[in-house]
Write a protein that holds these residues in place. Structure first.
Motif, PDB file in Angstrom:
ATOM      1  N   TYR A 114       0.875  -1.016  -0.130  1.00 14.11           N
ATOM      2  CA  TYR A 114       0.069  -0.005   0.112  1.00 14.11           C
ATOM      3  C   TYR A 114       1.088   1.227  -0.094  1.00 14.11           C
ATOM      4  CZ  TYR A 114      -4.392  -2.709   0.648  1.00 14.11           C
ATOM      5  OH  TYR A 114      -5.468  -3.418   0.855  1.00 14.11           O
ATOM      6  N   ILE A 115       0.354   2.441  -0.742  1.00 14.31           N
ATOM      7  CA  ILE A 115       1.065   3.543  -0.853  1.00 14.31           C
ATOM      8  C   ILE A 115       0.145   4.626  -0.611  1.00 14.31           C
ATOM      9  CG2 ILE A 115       2.901   2.703  -2.307  1.00 14.31           C
ATOM     10  CD1 ILE A 115       1.648   3.768  -4.837  1.00 14.31           C
ATOM     11  N   THR A 116       0.707   5.880  -0.458  1.00 16.61           N
ATOM     12  CA  THR A 116      -0.104   7.113  -0.175  1.00 16.61           C
ATOM     13  C   THR A 116      -1.002   7.384  -1.599  1.00 16.61           C
ATOM     14  OG1 THR A 116       1.371   8.476  -0.703  1.00 16.61           O
ATOM     15  CG2 THR A 116       1.255   7.917   1.725  1.00 16.61           C
ATOM     16  N   ASN A 117      -1.880   8.129  -1.310  1.00 19.84           N
ATOM     17  CA  ASN A 117      -2.643   8.623  -2.421  1.00 19.84           C
ATOM     18  C   ASN A 117      -1.707   9.357  -3.457  1.00 19.84           C
ATOM     19  OD1 ASN A 117      -3.119  10.257  -0.202  1.00 19.84           O
ATOM     20  ND2 ASN A 117      -4.333  11.542  -1.641  1.00 19.84           N
ATOM     21  N   PHE A 118      -1.018  10.076  -2.825  1.00 22.29           N
ATOM     22  CA  PHE A 118       0.119  10.959  -3.774  1.00 22.29           C
ATOM     23  C   PHE A 118       0.809  10.316  -4.543  1.00 22.29           C
ATOM     24  CE2 PHE A 118      -1.471  13.933  -0.127  1.00 22.29           C
ATOM     25  CZ  PHE A 118      -2.148  14.815  -0.898  1.00 22.29           C
ATOM     26  N   GLU A 119       1.275   9.235  -3.800  1.00 25.91           N
ATOM     27  CA  GLU A 119       2.447   8.265  -4.468  1.00 25.91           C
ATOM     28  C   GLU A 119       1.682   7.469  -5.401  1.00 25.91           C
ATOM     29  OE1 GLU A 119       5.501   6.999  -0.815  1.00 25.91           O
ATOM     30  OE2 GLU A 119       3.645   6.035  -1.023  1.00 25.91           O
ATOM     31  N   MET A 120       0.690   7.203  -5.236  1.00 25.69           N
ATOM     32  CA  MET A 120      -0.248   6.376  -6.526  1.00 25.69           C
ATOM     33  C   MET A 120      -0.424   7.515  -7.752  1.00 25.69           C
ATOM     34  SD  MET A 120      -3.385   3.655  -6.327  1.00 25.69           S
ATOM     35  CE  MET A 120      -2.079   2.402  -5.912  1.00 25.69           C
ATOM     36  N   ALA A 121      -0.863   8.760  -7.205  1.00 24.28           N
ATOM     37  CA  ALA A 121      -1.092   9.827  -8.224  1.00 24.28           C
ATOM     38  C   ALA A 121       0.115   9.907  -9.116  1.00 24.28           C
ATOM     39  CB  ALA A 121      -1.626  10.955  -7.785  1.00 24.28           C
ATOM     40  N   GLU A 122       1.287   9.936  -8.597  1.00 19.67           N
ATOM     41  CA  GLU A 122       2.439  10.291  -9.325  1.00 19.67           C
ATOM     42  C   GLU A 122       3.077   9.064 -10.204  1.00 19.67           C
ATOM     43  OE1 GLU A 122       6.042  12.361 -10.424  1.00 19.67           O
ATOM     44  OE2 GLU A 122       4.105  12.952  -9.213  1.00 19.67           O
ATOM     45  N   LEU A 123       2.639   7.580  -9.422  1.00 16.42           N
ATOM     46  CA  LEU A 123       2.811   6.715 -10.333  1.00 16.42           C
ATOM     47  C   LEU A 123       2.043   6.695 -11.696  1.00 16.42           C
ATOM     48  CD1 LEU A 123       4.067   3.557 -10.904  1.00 16.42           C
ATOM     49  CD2 LEU A 123       1.941   2.689  -9.314  1.00 16.42           C
ATOM     50  N   PHE A 124       0.779   6.782 -11.610  1.00 14.27           N
ATOM     51  CA  PHE A 124      -0.142   7.001 -12.914  1.00 14.27           C
ATOM     52  C   PHE A 124       0.246   8.148 -13.610  1.00 14.27           C
ATOM     53  CE2 PHE A 124      -4.177   4.923 -10.353  1.00 14.27           C
ATOM     54  CZ  PHE A 124      -3.361   4.068 -10.095  1.00 14.27           C
ATOM     55  N   MET A 126       3.511   9.531 -14.369  1.00 16.28           N
ATOM     56  CA  MET A 126       4.555   9.016 -14.870  1.00 16.28           C
ATOM     57  C   MET A 126       4.337   7.867 -15.810  1.00 16.28           C
ATOM     58  SD  MET A 126       6.307  11.509 -14.032  1.00 16.28           S
ATOM     59  CE  MET A 126       8.037  10.709 -14.930  1.00 16.28           C
ATOM     60  N   ASN A 127       3.503   7.144 -15.750  1.00 19.26           N
ATOM     61  CA  ASN A 127       3.041   5.998 -16.700  1.00 19.26           C
ATOM     62  C   ASN A 127       1.685   5.950 -17.292  1.00 19.26           C
ATOM     63  OD1 ASN A 127       5.359   3.829 -15.503  1.00 19.26           O
ATOM     64  ND2 ASN A 127       4.681   4.744 -13.887  1.00 19.26           N
ATOM     65  N   LEU A 140      -7.531  10.102 -12.960  1.00 16.96           N
ATOM     66  CA  LEU A 140      -7.227   9.415 -11.615  1.00 16.96           C
ATOM     67  C   LEU A 140      -6.005  10.192 -10.882  1.00 16.96           C
ATOM     68  CD1 LEU A 140      -6.942   5.563 -12.897  1.00 16.96           C
ATOM     69  CD2 LEU A 140      -8.322   6.430 -11.010  1.00 16.96           C
ATOM     70  N   VAL A 141      -5.203  10.724 -11.880  1.00 12.31           N
ATOM     71  CA  VAL A 141      -4.186  11.559 -11.077  1.00 12.31           C
ATOM     72  C   VAL A 141      -4.794  12.642 -10.201  1.00 12.31           C
ATOM     73  CG1 VAL A 141      -2.151  13.043 -11.373  1.00 12.31           C
ATOM     74  CG2 VAL A 141      -2.433  10.873 -12.657  1.00 12.31           C
ATOM     75  N   THR A 142      -5.496  13.412 -11.085  1.00  8.54           N
ATOM     76  CA  THR A 142      -6.490  14.582 -10.324  1.00  8.54           C
ATOM     77  C   THR A 142      -7.080  14.084  -9.119  1.00  8.54           C
ATOM     78  OG1 THR A 142      -6.600  15.849 -12.314  1.00  8.54           O
ATOM     79  CG2 THR A 142      -8.067  16.427 -10.547  1.00  8.54           C
ATOM     80  N   ASP A 143      -7.912  12.946  -9.223  1.00  6.55           N
ATOM     81  CA  ASP A 143      -8.866  12.459  -8.031  1.00  6.55           C
ATOM     82  C   ASP A 143      -7.778  11.975  -6.857  1.00  6.55           C
ATOM     83  OD1 ASP A 143     -11.069  12.890  -9.557  1.00  6.55           O
ATOM     84  OD2 ASP A 143     -11.217  10.716 -10.367  1.00  6.55           O
TER      85      ASP A 143
END
Length: 247
Positions: A114-124, A126-127, A140-143
């Motif tokens: 599990y990662i924070t919502n900000f880390e997942m936003a950055e993942l999406f 960049m990919n 998804l990044v915005t949400d």
């Protein structure tokens, strides 16, 4: 004096050998110095992609005794191993391994981390090239960057003074994240891209996120078996007398 004796011995040997070998048959060369050290043979172990054993056999079939070779298959670990000259300690072993692609591992699908919502936003962010629809990725990044969750908790404590006590916690989370979306990525290293349906799971304790996909689990099992069976068929076609052992 010692050098003179050695030189005389070498001269006598050369003259003796020269009489036995004619110029037509060849020549003898005397070299001075230390000889190369002797080494034990080395066991040859090769590791490659899943079809490495099949490719090795297709090029070396005429150099081996098929009755002295065997293939082991471990579908769970996604490994095919070829052992040649089985009674020889220094026989060759070729391993073929099927690995999940870097793209699949990058998203951590079904990894349980599990990662924070900000880390997942950055993942999406960049990919986003791996999303079936890039506009969905950016939404998804915005949400995720503006993640809002409504938490309702009701705690009911009851104590009847007779030793019976109940603690009830109800928690409801409402977020603006979509239930599912599609990624287009290769599941296995070196294989073609496939469309996978993925969901975002939220930890109710700290609202961290992870990606889960029941669809990808099915694809992994089906694709794994198809790829392994194709490699085994190539081995059977090339060397029908090699025994194949499923673990």
């Amino acid at each position: 004096m010692e050098k003179q004796v050695k030189a005389e011995i070498a001269k006598n040997i050369a003259e003796t050998m020269a009489e036995a070998v004619s110029p037509v048959n060849g020549s003898i060369i005397f070299r001075e110095g230390q000889a190369l050290p002797l080494h034990e043979p080395e066991k040859v172990q090769l590791l490659g992609t899943i079809d490495a054993p099949a490719r090795w056999l297709e090029k070396r079939e005429s150099t081996i005794n098929q009755k002295e070779c065997y293939v082991e298959v471990n579908r769970e670990k996604m490994i095919i191993s070829l052992r040649t000259d089985e009674s020889n300690y220094y026989g060759t072993t070729v391993y073929g391994k099927l690995e999940l692609s870097p793209e699949y591992n990058k998203f951590g699908i079904n990894g349980g981390e599990y990662i924070t919502n900000f880390e997942m936003a950055e993942l999406f962010k960049m990919n986003r090239a791996y999303f079936e629809n890039r506009s969905v990725a950016m939404k998804l990044v915005t949400d995720l960057q503006n993640f809002k969750a409504k938490v309702d908790k009701e705690i009911e404590n009851s104590d009847n003074k007779r030793g019976d006590r109940r603690i009830l916690v109800n928690q409801a989370v409402q977020s603006n994240l979509p239930e599912a979306f599609n990624l287009v990525i290769p599941v296995f290293k070196g294989c073609e891209k496939q469309t996978l349906q993925v969901e975002v799971y939220v930890n109710p304790n700290d609202f961290t996120c992870t990606l889960v996909s029941a669809h990808s689990s099915e694809v992994i099992i089906e694709t794994r078996d198809t790829i392994i069976d194709e490699v085994l068929e190539r081995i059977r076609k090339t060397c029908p007398d090699i025994v194949i052992i499923e673990q």
